[in-house]
Design a protein around this motif. Structure first.
Motif, PDB file in Angstrom:
ATOM      1  N   TYR A  80       0.817  -1.226   0.000  1.00 19.34           N
ATOM      2  CA  TYR A  80       0.000   0.000   0.000  1.00 19.34           C
ATOM      3  C   TYR A  80       0.847   1.271   0.000  1.00 19.34           C
ATOM      4  N   TRP A  84      11.597   3.992   7.619  1.00 16.99           N
ATOM      5  CA  TRP A  84      12.686   3.060   7.922  1.00 16.99           C
ATOM      6  C   TRP A  84      12.118   1.672   8.145  1.00 16.99           C
ATOM      7  N   ARG A  95       8.752  -8.375   6.306  1.00 17.74           N
ATOM      8  CA  ARG A  95       8.779  -8.536   7.766  1.00 17.74           C
ATOM      9  C   ARG A  95       7.534  -9.300   8.180  1.00 17.74           C
TER      10      ARG A  95
HETATM   11 FE1  SF4 Z   1       6.046   2.249   4.023  1.00 18.01          FE
HETATM   12 FE2  SF4 Z   1       8.430   1.342   4.730  1.00 18.01          FE
HETATM   13 FE3  SF4 Z   1       6.632   1.844   6.622  1.00 18.01          FE
HETATM   14 FE4  SF4 Z   1       6.281  -0.241   4.906  1.00 18.01          FE
HETATM   15  S1  SF4 Z   1       7.907   0.001   6.431  1.00 18.01           S
HETATM   16  S2  SF4 Z   1       4.750   1.274   5.562  1.00 18.01           S
HETATM   17  S3  SF4 Z   1       7.190   0.581   3.021  1.00 18.01           S
HETATM   18  S4  SF4 Z   1       7.548   3.350   5.228  1.00 18.01           S
END
Ligand code: SF4
Ligand code: SAM
Ligand code: DTB
Length: 333
Positions: A72, A115, A181
């Protein structure tokens, strides 16, 4: 409140260890809309000030270039979106934005960074920001990705009030939108935040193509945490060109309203946040979200990288609905 409703609500979660089965949450979703709204507003008024809405402002302190693959998200480096990778903002830039938010009426200032997981020097810099924003008399919230041992404690010492880290969806649907993750990684970070004595802000996104069972599964995960989060953001997917979810069909706005109501009923003391997606939402749908127990919005014309209603539009909406900004801290344990 009628006695039947009082009984029904207390039967659902009689003790702190009682759990919300997904099926019970689906049954709540299936309640006739007006009964559901009545029940949700009844619960809301038992624990929160009626007609009052908490105002938080958001600032992206580190934009774009994120290595994660959240389907998203316009900030993932894996997708070709209009968001460019930027450096971490300087303290003074952050404070200027916080002053503007405070002058506009915000009570909490939330800082977000793209991050996967902050490094030690990132935490040092963000801790300085938290300290300075807190000293202005604002509540503080940050969302920085996964935390390692000791990092939550460092943020707590700097005066951090809330850490936002979302579960996003049910454990089953999650694997279809993020592969870099795991759900358990997120639960581990939430535990670190909780153990450090920081209030937990955790919710998810509706409208990603998930089923009602998935929405109920997300709410069950949140409501069954012991304790459940103090703050529960419910985002309506903001569809951004270039992301894999850009062409997802719109969800029925009333299904979004139902999700707010179900979160309200299952987590009575939490502040349920009507978060991303308001720009594409009618005033009437937003009014139903407040009826369903939403007690907070993001205030200011930008979320992290996407748009949010203008200050003046929200002031006009509050006027039309007879709402007022909440006074004082929004969480009473
Ligand atoms: Fe966006 Fe990175 Fe947060 Fe995922 S981890 S929602 S890609 S900023
Ligand atoms: N990188 C950190 C992380 O993912 O934990 C913090 C920033 S991230 C942008 C914070 C949250 O914003 C995500 O967990 C997701 O729930 C929400 N979000 C991101 N993009 C969104 C979108 N297009 N529509 C709705 N919510 C979104
Ligand atoms: C949350 O649940 N919603 C906010 C906040 N936590 C950080 C973020 C919404 C981001 C919407 C997409 C964007 O503006 O980049």
């Amino acid at each position: 409140m009628s006695e039947t409703i009082a009984l029904e609500i207390s039967r659902k979660k009689p003790a702190s260890l009682a759990r919300w089965p997904v099926q019970d949450i689906i049954e709540l979703y299936e309640t006739p809309l007006l009964d559901l709204l009545y029940k949700a507003q009844t619960v809301h008024r038992q624990h929160h000030e009626a007609n009052a809405v908490q105002l938080s402002s958001l600032l992206s302190i580190k934009t774009g270039g994120c290595p994660e693959d959240c389907s998203y998200c316009p900030q993932s480096s894996r997708y070709d979106t209009e968001v460019e990778k930027e450096r971490l903002l300087e303290l003074e830039e952050v404070l200027a934005a916080a002053r503007e938010a405070q002058a506009g009426g915000a009570q909490r200032f939330c800082m977000g960074a793209a991050w996967r997981s902050p490094k030690a020097h990132h935490i040092d810099a963000v801790a300085e920001m938290v300290r300075a924003v807190k000293a202005m008399g604002l509540e503080t919230c940050v969302t920085l990705g996964m935390l390692k041992d000791g990092q939550a404690e460092q943020l707590k010492q700097a005066g951090l009030d809330y850490y936002n880290h979302n579960l996003d969806s049910s454990p089953e649907f999650y694997t279809r939108i993020i592969t870099t993750r795991t759900y358990q990684d997120r639960l581990d970070t939430l535990e670190r935040v909780r153990n450090a004595g920081i209030h937990v802000c955790c919710g998810g996104i509706v409208g990603m193509g998930e089923s009602r069972r998935d929405r109920a599964g997300l709410v069950a995960q949140l409501a069954n945490m012991d304790p459940y989060p103090e703050s529960v953001p419910i985002n309506n997917l903001v569809k951004v060109g270039g992301t894999p979810l850009a062409d997802t069909p719109d969800i029925d706005p009333l299904e979004f309203v139902r999700t707010i109501a179900v979160a309200r009923i299952t987590m009575p003391k939490a502040v349920v946040r009507l978060s991303a997606g308001r720009q594409a939402m009618s005033d009437s749908t937003q009014a139903l979200c407040f009826m369903a127990g939403a007690g907070s919005i993001f205030y200011g014309d930008k979320l992290l990288t996407t748009g949010n209603p203008e200050f003046t539009a929200d002031q006009a909406l509050f006027e039309r609905l007879g709402l007022h900004p909440i006074s004082g801290p929004s969480w009473h344990a």
